[in-house]
Scaffold this motif. Structure first.
Motif, PDB file in Angstrom:
ATOM      1  N   PHE A 180      10.123 -16.473 -11.428  1.00 34.78           N
ATOM      2  CA  PHE A 180       9.262 -17.493 -10.718  1.00 34.78           C
ATOM      3  C   PHE A 180       9.466 -18.772 -11.353  1.00 34.78           C
ATOM      4  O   PHE A 180       8.428 -19.680 -11.679  1.00 34.78           O
ATOM      5  N   ARG A 181      10.644 -19.392 -12.077  1.00 35.22           N
ATOM      6  CA  ARG A 181      10.983 -20.951 -12.186  1.00 35.22           C
ATOM      7  C   ARG A 181      10.665 -21.966 -11.483  1.00 35.22           C
ATOM      8  O   ARG A 181      10.294 -22.889 -12.032  1.00 35.22           O
ATOM      9  N   ASP A 182      10.187 -21.142 -10.042  1.00 32.61           N
ATOM     10  CA  ASP A 182      10.240 -22.975  -9.246  1.00 32.61           C
ATOM     11  C   ASP A 182       8.711 -23.069  -9.429  1.00 32.61           C
ATOM     12  O   ASP A 182       8.148 -23.744  -8.812  1.00 32.61           O
ATOM     13  N   LEU A 183       7.511 -21.784 -10.047  1.00 34.36           N
ATOM     14  CA  LEU A 183       6.461 -22.125  -9.494  1.00 34.36           C
ATOM     15  C   LEU A 183       5.865 -22.734 -11.247  1.00 34.36           C
ATOM     16  O   LEU A 183       4.736 -22.772 -11.631  1.00 34.36           O
ATOM     17  N   GLU A 279      -5.003  -4.050  -6.455  1.00 35.84           N
ATOM     18  CA  GLU A 279      -3.820  -3.173  -5.778  1.00 35.84           C
ATOM     19  C   GLU A 279      -2.432  -3.776  -5.787  1.00 35.84           C
ATOM     20  O   GLU A 279      -1.584  -2.921  -5.582  1.00 35.84           O
ATOM     21  N   VAL A 280      -2.498  -5.310  -5.630  1.00 36.87           N
ATOM     22  CA  VAL A 280      -1.433  -5.938  -5.404  1.00 36.87           C
ATOM     23  C   VAL A 280      -0.592  -6.570  -6.831  1.00 36.87           C
ATOM     24  O   VAL A 280      -1.760  -7.066  -7.511  1.00 36.87           O
ATOM     25  N   PRO A 281       0.141  -5.646  -7.416  1.00 38.73           N
ATOM     26  CA  PRO A 281       0.281  -6.915  -9.399  1.00 38.73           C
ATOM     27  C   PRO A 281       0.326  -8.197  -8.993  1.00 38.73           C
ATOM     28  O   PRO A 281       0.925  -8.714  -7.962  1.00 38.73           O
ATOM     29  N   VAL A 282      -0.138  -9.328  -9.805  1.00 43.74           N
ATOM     30  CA  VAL A 282       0.285 -10.482  -9.622  1.00 43.74           C
ATOM     31  C   VAL A 282       1.509 -11.327  -9.190  1.00 43.74           C
ATOM     32  O   VAL A 282       1.789 -12.056  -9.153  1.00 43.74           O
ATOM     33  N   GLU A 283       2.248 -10.050  -9.520  1.00 47.86           N
ATOM     34  CA  GLU A 283       3.881 -10.886  -9.499  1.00 47.86           C
ATOM     35  C   GLU A 283       4.732 -11.005  -7.760  1.00 47.86           C
ATOM     36  O   GLU A 283       4.774 -11.360  -7.529  1.00 47.86           O
ATOM     37  N   GLN A 284       3.788  -9.712  -7.549  1.00 50.28           N
ATOM     38  CA  GLN A 284       3.535  -9.631  -5.779  1.00 50.28           C
ATOM     39  C   GLN A 284       2.592 -10.511  -5.411  1.00 50.28           C
ATOM     40  O   GLN A 284       3.566 -11.442  -4.110  1.00 50.28           O
ATOM     41  N   ILE A 285       2.227 -11.486  -5.971  1.00 47.61           N
ATOM     42  CA  ILE A 285       0.874 -12.348  -5.126  1.00 47.61           C
ATOM     43  C   ILE A 285       2.366 -13.770  -5.245  1.00 47.61           C
ATOM     44  O   ILE A 285       1.531 -14.674  -4.344  1.00 47.61           O
ATOM     45  N   LEU A 286       2.750 -13.415  -6.740  1.00 44.91           N
ATOM     46  CA  LEU A 286       3.298 -14.610  -6.950  1.00 44.91           C
ATOM     47  C   LEU A 286       4.855 -14.673  -5.801  1.00 44.91           C
ATOM     48  O   LEU A 286       4.509 -16.261  -5.304  1.00 44.91           O
ATOM     49  N   ARG A 287       5.382 -13.507  -5.345  1.00 45.22           N
ATOM     50  CA  ARG A 287       6.168 -14.048  -4.754  1.00 45.22           C
ATOM     51  C   ARG A 287       5.613 -14.204  -3.211  1.00 45.22           C
ATOM     52  O   ARG A 287       6.265 -14.564  -2.514  1.00 45.22           O
ATOM     53  N   HIS A 495      -0.428 -16.637   5.066  1.00 42.52           N
ATOM     54  CA  HIS A 495       0.784 -15.365   5.057  1.00 42.52           C
ATOM     55  C   HIS A 495       0.594 -14.408   5.732  1.00 42.52           C
ATOM     56  O   HIS A 495      -0.215 -13.941   6.267  1.00 42.52           O
ATOM     57  N   SER A 496       1.862 -14.743   6.327  1.00 38.77           N
ATOM     58  CA  SER A 496       1.170 -14.053   7.913  1.00 38.77           C
ATOM     59  C   SER A 496       1.781 -12.194   8.173  1.00 38.77           C
ATOM     60  O   SER A 496       1.808 -11.318   7.856  1.00 38.77           O
ATOM     61  N   GLY A 497       2.223 -11.379   6.441  1.00 37.61           N
ATOM     62  CA  GLY A 497       2.447 -10.738   5.780  1.00 37.61           C
ATOM     63  C   GLY A 497       1.134  -9.641   5.649  1.00 37.61           C
ATOM     64  O   GLY A 497       0.570  -8.518   5.760  1.00 37.61           O
ATOM     65  N   GLU A 498      -0.126 -10.231   5.743  1.00 39.38           N
ATOM     66  CA  GLU A 498      -1.059 -10.122   5.474  1.00 39.38           C
ATOM     67  C   GLU A 498      -2.700 -10.054   7.077  1.00 39.38           C
ATOM     68  O   GLU A 498      -2.383 -11.692   7.040  1.00 39.38           O
ATOM     69  N   GLN A 499      -2.718  -9.130   7.856  1.00 38.02           N
ATOM     70  CA  GLN A 499      -3.202  -9.327   9.578  1.00 38.02           C
ATOM     71  C   GLN A 499      -4.389  -8.212   9.068  1.00 38.02           C
ATOM     72  O   GLN A 499      -3.775  -6.622   9.233  1.00 38.02           O
ATOM     73  N   THR A 500      -6.039  -8.723   9.157  1.00 40.56           N
ATOM     74  CA  THR A 500      -5.979  -7.451  10.261  1.00 40.56           C
ATOM     75  C   THR A 500      -6.028  -7.205  11.465  1.00 40.56           C
ATOM     76  O   THR A 500      -5.300  -7.683  12.593  1.00 40.56           O
TER      77      THR A 500
END
Length: 521
Positions: A180-183, A279-287, A495-500
């Motif tokens: 996460f160096r870019d963040l 349910e989602v780790p914070v590392e994945q949230i930053l990704r 974020h296009s990965g989460e859709q209802t």
């Protein structure tokens, strides 16, 4: 002799009675004294702990039970309760807090550098309590598998190393800040910027760290009371991964949303989902943040001017991102807000929150406190007066979702209404017949009363007091004029990965938005 015997028997009986009273008092008073002593010792211990926390450079938080097997970083003993630092991740027993402050440095928000763009810093290693399922950067084998205080973790790049793999060169090696160096805002960057401000220099772009083109530091903001009070825990996890200060210096930030509450309509609109429960780790949230697309969101000015010739109070001014409403949904939000202010501890989960909303919605179905709204208000869209049918509520929408996941403007899709957009400078205005009608709309059994679209909305409350709300912040309002005008744009991350399920129909819309955004850029 008989009298003497009788006197002796009475005396022994009195002694027995006094003995019974004495032991009874002891059995009652002794536990009370022990309880008071324990309470005094506990409060004294808490005062001492708070004093240590206040003076410490670590961001200590006390816990009664660690979520994973933990060992004190000072005495190396297994601990079930104690304190942990949300900055560097240290875990210590209560008795070792002072020693931990003396022995271990926390993450430095700011550190001196040579002032150049290529400043660097060595790893900051902390021993023990490494994350589960992490691997050694040297041998690539799993770390932290032994039942003791073992292995090392760098608090910046999050690399882990076995005790036996730790070499002298690693202790002085330059830290790359990891995935996460870019963040991350590095400490030496903060020091350099601070010095530049003192020197009244403004060429901040010359000290962009790592010499990377895509450096995009994030800012984490959290409502600690939202949802089931997860905000504080999440802030701690983000502090471990990022610089605890995480601020921004010059550029307008793009905003991503982590939904913790019950509504989360803006989060749903931007593709971040309807709710987060860990349910989602914070590392994945930053990704996900790094992969998200930038889009624009309309922001609106809501001005509420009270009626009356002698009213000297200034108009109330709000900034609206999601929606404004008057009527039953604002009444439910007002009742919910009032009871949460009185007893915040009861509102600890989404299920309870939704149950409370359901209760007030059911109550309003019976009482109908907002009936005959059309007789109490006047509505103007872009200066044109709108004749209102028999309504109990009016909702002004900026985003596609409303009411915890309902696409209100499109409704059931049985009429050719265009999809609502959040970057076109237009507001969608709809009416509802009451709480029961709102419930029918949410389960797709009814459509709202579509009143129109406009760039400017004016609503005049002629008489009585009515509940209003802007983005979930409710209040009771007397006679007034409400004027909603466009204010500015906010830069958001989609974020296009989460859709209802409802989002599937709006994919083309979001593609169109991104194309327009690219053209604007």
């Amino acid at each position: 002799m008989a009298g003497a015997a009788g006197s002796g028997g009475a005396s022994s009986s009195a002694v027995a009675d006094w003995s019974l009273v004495f032991w009874t008092l002891c059995s009652v008073i002794l536990p009370v004294l022990i309880t008071l002593w324990c309470s005094f010792q506990r409060s004294r211990r808490q005062v001492l702990i708070r004093d240590i926390f206040r003076k410490s450079k670590h961001d200590w938080h006390y816990t009664d039970l660690f979520g994973q097997p933990s060992y004190c970083c000072v005495c190396a003993q297994h601990i079930l309760q104690g304190a942990f630092c949300t900055g560097c991740g240290l875990r210590v027993s209560e008795g070792c807090l002072k020693k931990a402050d003396q022995l271990f440095l926390c993450k430095e928000i700011m550190m001196r550098s040579d002032g150049g763009a290529h400043s660097s810093m060595p790893h900051h290693w902390i021993r023990g309590n490494v994350p589960l399922c992490c691997c050694c950067m040297i041998c690539k084998q799993q770390c932290g598998t032994q039942p003791k205080l073992c292995d090392y973790r760098c608090v910046w790049c999050q690399y882990t190393v076995h005790d036996e793999c730790m070499m002298d060169c690693l202790k002085t090696e330059e830290c790359t800040f990891g995935e996460f160096r870019d963040l991350i805002i590095p400490p030496y960057y903060m020091s350099t910027i601070n010095q530049m401000r003192k020197d009244k220099r403004t060429n901040y772009e010359k000290v962009v760290p790592y010499c990377r083109k895509h450096w995009m530091p994030v800012i984490i903001l959290a409502n600690t009371r939202s949802g089931n009070n997860m905000g504080e825990t999440l802030l701690g996890e983000f502090k471990i991964l990022l610089n605890p200060v995480q601020g921004q210096e010059r550029y307008i930030p793009q905003v991503a949303i982590l939904p913790l509450g019950t509504g989360n309509d803006l989060s749903n609109t931007l593709g971040w989902g309807a709710g987060y429960a860990g349910e989602v780790p914070v590392e994945q949230i930053l990704r996900n943040v790094m992969e998200a697309d930038g889009i624009k969101l309309d922001r609106w000015k809501v001005q509420v001017t009270n009626k009356g010739y002698y009213n000297l109070r200034k108009p109330k001014v709000f900034t609206m991102n999601n929606y404004f409403s008057i009527g039953p949904d604002a009444l439910m939000a007002l009742n919910f807000h009032a009871h949460r202010e009185k007893t915040p501890s009861l509102f600890s989960s989404r299920i309870i929150n939704k149950a409370v909303y359901f209760f007030y919605g059911t109550k309003d179905c019976l009482v109908q406190e907002c009936k005959d709204l059309n007789k109490k208000v006047e509505l103007e869209l872009d200066g044109e007066r709108i004749e209102l049918p028999n309504l109990e509520g009016i909702i002004v929408l900026n985003i596609g979702y409303w009411g915890g996941g309902c696409r209100l403007w499109e409704g059931m899709g049985d009429e050719p209404y265009p999809l609502a957009r959040h970057d076109d400078g237009l507001l969608e205005v709809v009416g509802v017949h009451g709480s029961f009608h709102c419930a029918q709309i949410q389960v797709k059994l009814a459509n709202p009363v579509r009143l129109g679209q406009a760039h400017t909305v004016r609503l005049i409350l002629k008489s009585s007091k009515m509940p209003m709300q802007v983005d979930g912040e409710p209040w009771a309002q007397g006679p007034c004029t409400v004027t909603i005008t466009h204010k500015t744009h906010a830069l958001m991350l989609y974020h296009s990965g989460e859709q209802t399920d409802d989002d599937a129909s709006s994919v083309s819309e979001q593609d169109h938005i991104r194309e327009q955004t690219d053209e604007d850029v």
